[in-house]
Design a protein around this motif. Sequence first.
Motif, PDB file in Angstrom:
ATOM      1  N   LEU A  67       0.799  -1.220   0.000  1.00  0.00           N
ATOM      2  CA  LEU A  67       0.000   0.000   0.000  1.00  0.00           C
ATOM      3  C   LEU A  67       0.835   1.275   0.000  1.00  0.00           C
ATOM      4  N   SER A  68       2.151   1.136  -0.062  1.00  0.00           N
ATOM      5  CA  SER A  68       2.997   2.325  -0.152  1.00  0.00           C
ATOM      6  C   SER A  68       2.994   2.903  -1.553  1.00  0.00           C
ATOM      7  N   THR A  69       2.320   2.227  -2.478  1.00  0.00           N
ATOM      8  CA  THR A  69       2.238   2.707  -3.863  1.00  0.00           C
ATOM      9  C   THR A  69       0.784   2.815  -4.297  1.00  0.00           C
ATOM     10  N   ALA A  70       0.540   3.670  -5.286  1.00  0.00           N
ATOM     11  CA  ALA A  70      -0.810   3.794  -5.843  1.00  0.00           C
ATOM     12  C   ALA A  70      -1.254   2.477  -6.464  1.00  0.00           C
ATOM     13  N   ALA A  71      -0.342   1.777  -7.110  1.00  0.00           N
ATOM     14  CA  ALA A  71      -0.676   0.498  -7.739  1.00  0.00           C
ATOM     15  C   ALA A  71      -1.095  -0.533  -6.702  1.00  0.00           C
ATOM     16  N   GLY A  72      -0.391  -0.553  -5.579  1.00  0.00           N
ATOM     17  CA  GLY A  72      -0.732  -1.489  -4.516  1.00  0.00           C
ATOM     18  C   GLY A  72      -2.094  -1.204  -3.925  1.00  0.00           C
ATOM     19  N   MET A  90      -0.978   0.653   8.521  1.00  0.00           N
ATOM     20  CA  MET A  90       0.289   0.404   7.844  1.00  0.00           C
ATOM     21  C   MET A  90       1.214   1.614   7.939  1.00  0.00           C
ATOM     22  N   GLY A  91       2.473   1.342   8.293  1.00  0.00           N
ATOM     23  CA  GLY A  91       3.432   2.441   8.379  1.00  0.00           C
ATOM     24  C   GLY A  91       4.842   1.935   8.600  1.00  0.00           C
ATOM     25  N   ILE A  92       5.796   2.835   8.428  1.00  0.00           N
ATOM     26  CA  ILE A  92       7.207   2.509   8.621  1.00  0.00           C
ATOM     27  C   ILE A  92       7.847   3.560   9.519  1.00  0.00           C
ATOM     28  N   PHE A  93       8.964   3.184  10.140  1.00  0.00           N
ATOM     29  CA  PHE A  93       9.754   4.147  10.906  1.00  0.00           C
ATOM     30  C   PHE A  93      11.225   3.791  10.774  1.00  0.00           C
ATOM     31  N   GLU A  94      12.062   4.780  11.026  1.00  0.00           N
ATOM     32  CA  GLU A  94      13.505   4.565  10.903  1.00  0.00           C
ATOM     33  C   GLU A  94      14.246   5.724  11.540  1.00  0.00           C
ATOM     34  N   PRO A  95      14.990   5.479  12.613  1.00  0.00           N
ATOM     35  CA  PRO A  95      15.810   6.551  13.179  1.00  0.00           C
ATOM     36  C   PRO A  95      16.905   6.967  12.200  1.00  0.00           C
ATOM     37  N   ASP A 103      15.741  13.429   0.023  1.00  0.00           N
ATOM     38  CA  ASP A 103      14.389  13.657  -0.489  1.00  0.00           C
ATOM     39  C   ASP A 103      13.636  12.346  -0.669  1.00  0.00           C
ATOM     40  N   GLU A 104      14.344  11.337  -1.146  1.00  0.00           N
ATOM     41  CA  GLU A 104      13.693  10.059  -1.419  1.00  0.00           C
ATOM     42  C   GLU A 104      13.061   9.467  -0.163  1.00  0.00           C
ATOM     43  N   ASP A 105      13.714   9.631   0.976  1.00  0.00           N
ATOM     44  CA  ASP A 105      13.158   9.111   2.232  1.00  0.00           C
ATOM     45  C   ASP A 105      11.938   9.916   2.679  1.00  0.00           C
ATOM     46  N   TRP A 106      12.005  11.233   2.539  1.00  0.00           N
ATOM     47  CA  TRP A 106      10.837  12.052   2.897  1.00  0.00           C
ATOM     48  C   TRP A 106       9.619  11.631   2.068  1.00  0.00           C
ATOM     49  N   GLU A 111       4.458   8.833   1.380  1.00  0.00           N
ATOM     50  CA  GLU A 111       3.575   7.991   0.581  1.00  0.00           C
ATOM     51  C   GLU A 111       3.138   6.758   1.362  1.00  0.00           C
ATOM     52  N   THR A 112       4.043   6.194   2.150  1.00  0.00           N
ATOM     53  CA  THR A 112       3.711   4.991   2.915  1.00  0.00           C
ATOM     54  C   THR A 112       2.784   5.301   4.079  1.00  0.00           C
ATOM     55  N   ASN A 113       3.154   6.266   4.901  1.00  0.00           N
ATOM     56  CA  ASN A 113       2.432   6.507   6.150  1.00  0.00           C
ATOM     57  C   ASN A 113       1.196   7.381   5.993  1.00  0.00           C
ATOM     58  N   VAL A 114       1.184   8.233   4.976  1.00  0.00           N
ATOM     59  CA  VAL A 114       0.079   9.190   4.847  1.00  0.00           C
ATOM     60  C   VAL A 114      -0.785   8.899   3.615  1.00  0.00           C
ATOM     61  N   LEU A 115      -0.161   8.856   2.447  1.00  0.00           N
ATOM     62  CA  LEU A 115      -0.950   8.690   1.222  1.00  0.00           C
ATOM     63  C   LEU A 115      -1.682   7.355   1.163  1.00  0.00           C
ATOM     64  N   SER A 116      -1.132   6.320   1.776  1.00  0.00           N
ATOM     65  CA  SER A 116      -1.833   5.033   1.786  1.00  0.00           C
ATOM     66  C   SER A 116      -3.206   5.187   2.430  1.00  0.00           C
ATOM     67  N   GLY A 117      -3.244   5.830   3.582  1.00  0.00           N
ATOM     68  CA  GLY A 117      -4.517   6.041   4.269  1.00  0.00           C
ATOM     69  C   GLY A 117      -5.438   6.991   3.528  1.00  0.00           C
ATOM     70  N   ILE A 118      -4.864   8.003   2.888  1.00  0.00           N
ATOM     71  CA  ILE A 118      -5.678   8.936   2.102  1.00  0.00           C
ATOM     72  C   ILE A 118      -6.342   8.204   0.943  1.00  0.00           C
ATOM     73  N   ARG A 119      -5.564   7.416   0.227  1.00  0.00           N
ATOM     74  CA  ARG A 119      -6.103   6.721  -0.946  1.00  0.00           C
ATOM     75  C   ARG A 119      -7.239   5.776  -0.566  1.00  0.00           C
ATOM     76  N   LEU A 120      -7.046   5.010   0.503  1.00  0.00           N
ATOM     77  CA  LEU A 120      -8.087   4.070   0.915  1.00  0.00           C
ATOM     78  C   LEU A 120      -9.311   4.797   1.465  1.00  0.00           C
ATOM     79  N   SER A 121      -9.078   5.809   2.272  1.00  0.00           N
ATOM     80  CA  SER A 121     -10.200   6.553   2.859  1.00  0.00           C
ATOM     81  C   SER A 121     -11.014   7.246   1.778  1.00  0.00           C
ATOM     82  N   ARG A 122     -10.346   7.815   0.793  1.00  0.00           N
ATOM     83  CA  ARG A 122     -11.021   8.511  -0.300  1.00  0.00           C
ATOM     84  C   ARG A 122     -11.958   7.570  -1.043  1.00  0.00           C
ATOM     85  N   HIS A 123     -11.536   6.321  -1.186  1.00  0.00           N
ATOM     86  CA  HIS A 123     -12.377   5.347  -1.878  1.00  0.00           C
ATOM     87  C   HIS A 123     -13.529   4.862  -0.990  1.00  0.00           C
TER      88      HIS A 123
END
Length: 264
Positions: A67-72, A90-95, A103-106, A111-123
């Motif tokens: 779910l970290s991707t739109a395709a997933g 669903m989420g990830i963490f890393e010290p 930038d890639e980590d941000w 996308e993993t922690n926020v957009l996943s929930g947005i995409r599912l909730s929107r649907h």
Amino acid sequence: MDLGLTGKRALVTGSTAGIGLAAAHALASEGAHVTVNGRTEARVQSAVDALRRALPGATIEGIAADLSTAAGCKTLLTKLPDVDVLVNNMGIFEPKPFDEIPDEDWLRFFETNVLSGIRLSRHYVTGMRARNWGRIVFVSSESALQIPAEMIHYGMTKTAQLAVARGLAETLRGTGVTVNSVLPGPTASEGVGDFVAKLAAARGADVATVEREFFATARPSSIIQRFAAPDEVASMIAYVCSTRASATTGAALLVDGGVVRAIA
């Protein structure tokens, strides 16, 4: 206490271990028809099998999708087009030091922690609104309120979840659909357990010693002075998913062992 969840269709994302698995167990034990989610078929099937063994007769299915991707997200939504209860866990963490976070980590964390929930909730919110009943829960963290200096990118995503949840709740005023955030504190999830075990091994110390030192130095404001168990967090999640929580919406509910020094 009957939570009124019998027959409700529930999806818990990131539910092959830790808080997600405990939440799936709690909802299934209340009679909900639960769908477990994880990235791989093996992990999902293992979690489904464990839940079915623990809860004979419960209705439990699984969907493997990243779910970290739109395709997933699209894969999952195609297989499960409608639910009554959505737990965005669903989420990830890393010290990581701030000046070493590229930038890639941000983007990956967002996308993993926020957009996943947005995409599912929107649907799913469309069907919930049409039925005038539904529950959406974002599993955030006390790190949303007290940004950890050792993983600012993670804290940022947890704060963003609170904003999304509150804003979505506002759009559903006057309906039977609620949206809330649950904010665990330090919890003995799979990821945290692995991290603590590795830290203990590297230092030649036992896990109990590392846990005591963590709360003495990193989270001294904790009142319980220990990691919460996943099922302790899951109890709050199950409650806000229930029919009995109909007057609780737009809330950020702490299950943090008193880490956050606040009276409201």
